[in-house]
Design a protein around this motif. Structure first.
Motif, PDB file in Angstrom:
ATOM      1  N   GLU A  82      15.660  18.758  88.819  1.00 49.96           N
ATOM      2  CA  GLU A  82      16.133  18.814  86.995  1.00 49.96           C
ATOM      3  C   GLU A  82      15.235  17.886  86.399  1.00 49.96           C
ATOM      4  O   GLU A  82      14.867  16.910  85.883  1.00 49.96           O
ATOM      5  N   THR A 103       8.920  30.956  86.193  1.00 51.04           N
ATOM      6  CA  THR A 103      10.270  31.946  86.816  1.00 51.04           C
ATOM      7  C   THR A 103      10.278  33.251  87.047  1.00 51.04           C
ATOM      8  O   THR A 103       9.661  33.416  85.559  1.00 51.04           O
ATOM      9  N   PRO A 106      14.866  33.902  84.603  1.00 52.44           N
ATOM     10  CA  PRO A 106      15.039  32.556  83.472  1.00 52.44           C
ATOM     11  C   PRO A 106      16.217  32.820  83.594  1.00 52.44           C
ATOM     12  O   PRO A 106      17.071  32.947  81.850  1.00 52.44           O
ATOM     13  N   VAL A 111      16.364  27.526  83.601  1.00 50.74           N
ATOM     14  CA  VAL A 111      16.040  26.973  83.097  1.00 50.74           C
ATOM     15  C   VAL A 111      16.997  26.677  82.689  1.00 50.74           C
ATOM     16  O   VAL A 111      17.922  27.484  81.431  1.00 50.74           O
ATOM     17  N   LYS A 116      14.550  23.222  78.540  1.00 58.11           N
ATOM     18  CA  LYS A 116      14.723  23.600  77.947  1.00 58.11           C
ATOM     19  C   LYS A 116      13.424  22.673  76.660  1.00 58.11           C
ATOM     20  O   LYS A 116      13.208  23.370  76.064  1.00 58.11           O
ATOM     21  N   ARG A 122       6.796  26.887  74.472  1.00 55.34           N
ATOM     22  CA  ARG A 122       7.102  28.527  75.554  1.00 55.34           C
ATOM     23  C   ARG A 122       6.302  29.392  75.776  1.00 55.34           C
ATOM     24  O   ARG A 122       5.460  29.774  74.889  1.00 55.34           O
ATOM     25  N   THR A 135      17.138  32.187  76.660  1.00 58.15           N
ATOM     26  CA  THR A 135      16.532  31.661  77.424  1.00 58.15           C
ATOM     27  C   THR A 135      15.733  30.640  76.986  1.00 58.15           C
ATOM     28  O   THR A 135      15.183  29.845  77.264  1.00 58.15           O
ATOM     29  N   ILE A 136      14.679  31.474  77.604  1.00 56.92           N
ATOM     30  CA  ILE A 136      12.930  31.180  76.924  1.00 56.92           C
ATOM     31  C   ILE A 136      12.952  30.664  75.721  1.00 56.92           C
ATOM     32  O   ILE A 136      12.477  29.314  75.625  1.00 56.92           O
TER      33      ILE A 136
END
Length: 252
Positions: A82, A103, A106, A111, A116, A122, A135-136
């Motif tokens: 990370e 990935t 997600p 993530v 992020k 993205r 999340t994305i």
């Protein structure tokens, strides 16, 4: 991604071992720092300024890191992966190092919010739930995609994602491309084997400082004089107080 091992653009063979992937991330982090030192010596702000006056083939090459499955790396070394990815995302662009992270899972433990926040551009294919979409992309919508290359693309400057259609590339096409590229003129770029790369300290881990070059001379003075002090070392070695204090600490 091992199918791409034959192309001449790789700086290292495709890494499939998790431990070796961690070494690759460490190497890339140190490579970024090394490039910044080169820029400072050349009074250049970024890779474009540094390469501007270089003859063809002598400039610093651009590098692209592609992580095919982030979840596997996060399970191997969560904190280091990370922190390293975020540091590269924040600083590496000016040095010509770019990152693509993918990935199939997600979730928020893969993530993370920190990751992020440092990857503003993205792209999401079809996901199973609104939670995964948020999340994305920080919004719902990806759960309604049709699959087969249907995607939502969120560029940095956009307030809402764009819907795009990805193309399908078969294994046979990849093999033909790799064969074609493999028969082209070699780039002359050095090829790394991360098994041979010296162990580098993980990001954030303190590295033991090298011994002070004046330590032996300080030991000799301590042997000749029964009682020495920091100010005594300052005068005799003609050094500043902080360095003299460190030498006194090293002498014990």
């Amino acid at each position: 991604m091992v199918a791409f091992n034959g192309i001449p653009h790789l700086i290292a063979p495709v890494v499939v071992d998790s431990d070796k992937a961690i070494k690759a991330l460490r190497w890339l982090n140190h490579e970024m720092d090394s490039r910044y030192r080169q820029f400072a010596q050349a009074s250049a702000r970024n890779i474009e300024g540094y390469n501007k006056d270089k003859p063809p083939g002598e400039g610093i090459p651009y590098l692209v890191l592609v992580v095919d499955e982030l979840a596997d790396l996060m399970m191997t070394a969560f904190d280091e992966v990370e922190h390293t990815l975020c540091r590269l995302a924040q600083l590496a662009r000016a040095t010509g190092i770019h990152i693509i992270v993918a990935t199939q899972r997600p979730s928020v433990d893969v993530v993370t919010g920190l990751i992020k926040a440092n990857f503003p551009t993205r792209l999401s294919f079809a996901v199973t739930s609104q939670v995964d979409s948020r999340t994305i992309l920080d919004m719902v919508g990806a759960e309604k995609l049709l699959g087969r290359g249907d995607m939502l693309y969120m560029p940095t400057e956009a307030s809402k994602p764009k819907r795009l259609q990805g193309t399908f590339v078969s294994d046979a096409e990849i093999e033909r491309l790799v064969y074609f590229w493999g028969n082209q003129q070699k780039t002359g770029m050095r090829v790394l084997n991360f098994d041979d790369v010296a162990e580098m300290a993980p990001l954030g881990q303190k590295v033991a400082p090298l011994p002070d070059p004046l330590l032996e001379e300080a030991k000799q003075l301590a042997h000749e004089h029964k009682h020495i002090s920091t100010s005594f070392l300052q005068r005799r070695l003609r050094i500043g107080y902080p360095r003299a204090a460190r030498l006194m600490e090293a002498l014990g």
